[in-house]
Structure formats: structure tokens, C-alpha cells
Design a protein around this motif. Sequence first.
Motif, PDB file in Angstrom:
ATOM      1  N   LYS A  65       0.827  -1.207   0.000  1.00 37.47           N
ATOM      2  CA  LYS A  65       0.000   0.000   0.000  1.00 37.47           C
ATOM      3  C   LYS A  65       0.861   1.257   0.000  1.00 37.47           C
ATOM      4  O   LYS A  65       0.672   2.175  -0.791  1.00 37.47           O
ATOM      5  CB  LYS A  65      -0.888   0.005   1.267  1.00 37.47           C
ATOM      6  N   VAL A  66       1.809   1.256   0.924  1.00 35.22           N
ATOM      7  CA  VAL A  66       2.648   2.446   1.065  1.00 35.22           C
ATOM      8  C   VAL A  66       3.538   2.654  -0.154  1.00 35.22           C
ATOM      9  O   VAL A  66       3.668   3.760  -0.661  1.00 35.22           O
ATOM     10  CB  VAL A  66       3.520   2.366   2.340  1.00 35.22           C
ATOM     11  N   LEU A  67       4.139   1.559  -0.639  1.00 36.28           N
ATOM     12  CA  LEU A  67       5.022   1.687  -1.799  1.00 36.28           C
ATOM     13  C   LEU A  67       4.250   2.178  -3.008  1.00 36.28           C
ATOM     14  O   LEU A  67       4.769   2.932  -3.828  1.00 36.28           O
ATOM     15  CB  LEU A  67       5.706   0.353  -2.081  1.00 36.28           C
ATOM     16  N   LEU A  69       1.689   4.198  -2.939  1.00 35.28           N
ATOM     17  CA  LEU A  69       1.491   5.634  -2.756  1.00 35.28           C
ATOM     18  C   LEU A  69       2.761   6.408  -3.087  1.00 35.28           C
ATOM     19  O   LEU A  69       2.731   7.476  -3.675  1.00 35.28           O
ATOM     20  CB  LEU A  69       1.088   5.938  -1.308  1.00 35.28           C
ATOM     21  N   ILE A  70       3.885   5.816  -2.695  1.00 36.64           N
ATOM     22  CA  ILE A  70       5.162   6.470  -2.943  1.00 36.64           C
ATOM     23  C   ILE A  70       5.448   6.523  -4.435  1.00 36.64           C
ATOM     24  O   ILE A  70       5.890   7.524  -4.971  1.00 36.64           O
ATOM     25  CB  ILE A  70       6.311   5.727  -2.236  1.00 36.64           C
ATOM     26  N   ASP A  73       4.063   9.126  -6.412  1.00 37.62           N
ATOM     27  CA  ASP A  73       4.666  10.408  -6.096  1.00 37.62           C
ATOM     28  C   ASP A  73       6.019  10.606  -6.741  1.00 37.62           C
ATOM     29  O   ASP A  73       6.468  11.716  -6.941  1.00 37.62           O
ATOM     30  CB  ASP A  73       4.821  10.477  -4.574  1.00 37.62           C
ATOM     31  N   LYS A  74       6.671   9.474  -7.005  1.00 37.59           N
ATOM     32  CA  LYS A  74       8.059   9.531  -7.453  1.00 37.59           C
ATOM     33  C   LYS A  74       8.177  10.221  -8.804  1.00 37.59           C
ATOM     34  O   LYS A  74       7.514   9.862  -9.744  1.00 37.59           O
ATOM     35  CB  LYS A  74       8.603   8.113  -7.574  1.00 37.59           C
ATOM     36  N   PRO A  75       9.052  11.208  -8.902  1.00 35.86           N
ATOM     37  CA  PRO A  75       9.279  11.838 -10.207  1.00 35.86           C
ATOM     38  C   PRO A  75      10.181  10.958 -11.043  1.00 35.86           C
ATOM     39  O   PRO A  75      10.656   9.942 -10.558  1.00 35.86           O
ATOM     40  CB  PRO A  75       9.997  13.139  -9.842  1.00 35.86           C
ATOM     41  N   THR A  80      22.455  10.677 -13.104  1.00 35.27           N
ATOM     42  CA  THR A  80      23.678  11.415 -12.834  1.00 35.27           C
ATOM     43  C   THR A  80      24.303  11.832 -14.151  1.00 35.27           C
ATOM     44  O   THR A  80      24.531  11.002 -15.016  1.00 35.27           O
ATOM     45  CB  THR A  80      24.687  10.516 -12.102  1.00 35.27           C
TER      46      THR A  80
END
Lengths: 157, 178
Positions: A65-67, A69-70, A73-75, A80
Motif C-alpha cells: 500500500k505504502v510503496l 502511494l510512494i 509520487d516519485k518523479p 547522474t
Amino acid sequence: MDYKYIEQLLERYWECQTTLKEENILRTFFSQEDVPAELLPYKEVFAYQQEAINDEVLGEDFDHKVLALIDEDKPVKARTITMRQRMMPFFKAAAIVAIILTLQNAVQSALTDKAAEPQPTTNMAGINKPTEGPSMAKADSAKVDSIGKTAKVIDTE
Amino acid sequence: MFVNHIETMKKISFRNDVLPLKNPLFRLALRITLSREEAEDIVQDTLIKVWNKRFEWDNIDSIEAYSLRICRNISLDKLKMKENNNRSLDAEPTEMLLTTPNPQEKTIENDKVRVVRQIINSLPEKQKSCLQLRDFEGKQYKEIAEILDITEEQVKVNIFRARQTVKIKYQKIDEYGL
């Protein structure tokens, strides 16, 4: 068996004098099946501490669930950029210019060589080259080398 | 021009460093709110809040202490909200004592253990939070002080009082025979 050590620890526990290590000893001791009668009264206090750690947990669905949601959100993952990558367009441009100049050199000296007569005007090609005249062969091979080198440089980039 | 050598810095990963904190966070939230549902929501809120601060992670000494602190604060906020809502209703004071037992509990909680649980649940918040972090999560006094934003001395006092209360109340109940 002498439980005096445990009794001492217990007393210090109530007085807030024990270290984490000692508290672990108490927990381990009281998690046994057979606890002496005198010490039985407080068995549950420590037994509860062990149990709570094992029982009060969140399952894997929580992780998902949490992952999820993350991830929303992750752009876009930041990449590098190395110095090399930034300079690459310049390297490539320099290589191209080098090729052009070298070819120009080659063409010019080829034309002047064909003329055979060392005329002042055709010595323009000679000015460009560090060596001239009898070292024509060397110059040729030098040119080949430089072309080869530039080509090699381009290949490895 | 500056080169970004991100690879050379020790990077904190959400998946490996933050997400595994879910259980200590859960237990702390549960201890404070006494509700499994609320606690789970709080852990989720905490983890997301920590995630949103990921650009500051390098400046944080202990991501664990940081996360626990956020968790406690969110729990306290939720408690306050609940209290404000309950003011208009008849709130059973005993509600604070009893937590809903987990139906999936592997160990069958015996009566005595339940008594201990209830005693701890009924302690004043600072005392039970300090006790939770010490006896259940194995934290040093220094770390607990950081999480609660109080001095080490105050942590010790809170734990002392909490343990004394547990000892005395448990003795009393045990005397009456359970």
C-alpha cells in the motif's frame, strides 16, 4: 540454582537502574516455562514485552500500500550527468573539425605533390605540415596515422 | 561546473531504511491511540511525511528517531481531535483502557498479560511512550529524549514512574487472584 542475580536485577529494574542488556536478561529469564515461585509474580510483565513485539506488527499488504502511494509520487528518476557526458557534444564537434582539417590537409598536399614543382604558392600545404619535401613519405604516413587516430578516437567515444 | 557524485554518498533508501520502521511506529501509535485502525493510518501518514522530506535525509542524524518523533506527534494530534469530538458525546472512560484485541494474534493472550497491557495503556501519555520506547523497542535514554524532545533525566523519571505504577497495580490485582 541461585536466583539472587535475577532478584537483584529485578530490584534495579523497578528503580530504573538497569541497562538494556540487563533488561534483555530479565526478559529472557521470564520467557522460560519454569520460573521459580518467588519470581512468578512478575513473569507476565516481561512476558508481555516479548509478546507485544511479535504480535503487534503490520503485514506485507501494508508495505504494498505504502510503496504504491510512494511510486505515484516519485518523479522521473534523476540521472547522474557526468562531466564526460556534458562535454560529449564538444568532443564530437572537435573530432569532426579534426577530420575536416585533416582531410583538407590531405587533399591540399595531394594536389601540391602532383604539381611536383616546389612553387612558392603551393608551399601553403608545406606551412601546415611540420615536415616537408623529402619526408613526404613520413608525412603521408603521419597523415594516415592522424586520420587513423582520429577515427580511433571517434570509435571509443 | 559541478559534478554530481551521488553514487559516492551513503544514500538512505526508503525501501530498506524507512519502510522497515513500520512495526516500531505501529506499536508506538497503537500505544498512544489504543486503536489498531488509527495506528495503521498513522504509520502510513508518518511514512509518507518522511518520504516527502527525503531531500533533507542527509541532514538527519537518525532517521529512526526522526520517524518516531513524527509518528508520536501525529498520534497526539489524532488524540486531540478525538477528544474534541468526544466532548459532545458521552465518552466511556473505560474505553481508554481496553484496546481491541487482534483476532490474528498468534499467542493466546492470557488474562495476566492482558492486565499488564491495560495498566500500561492507562498510563499518562509521556510515561507510556517512554516505557514503550524503552521496554518494547529497546531504545537508549538518549534516543528517547530526542524522540520526545525532553531531557534524559525526564525520560528516566517517566520510566521510573511508569514501572512503579505497573508494579504496584499489578501486585494489587494479582493479590485478588486472577
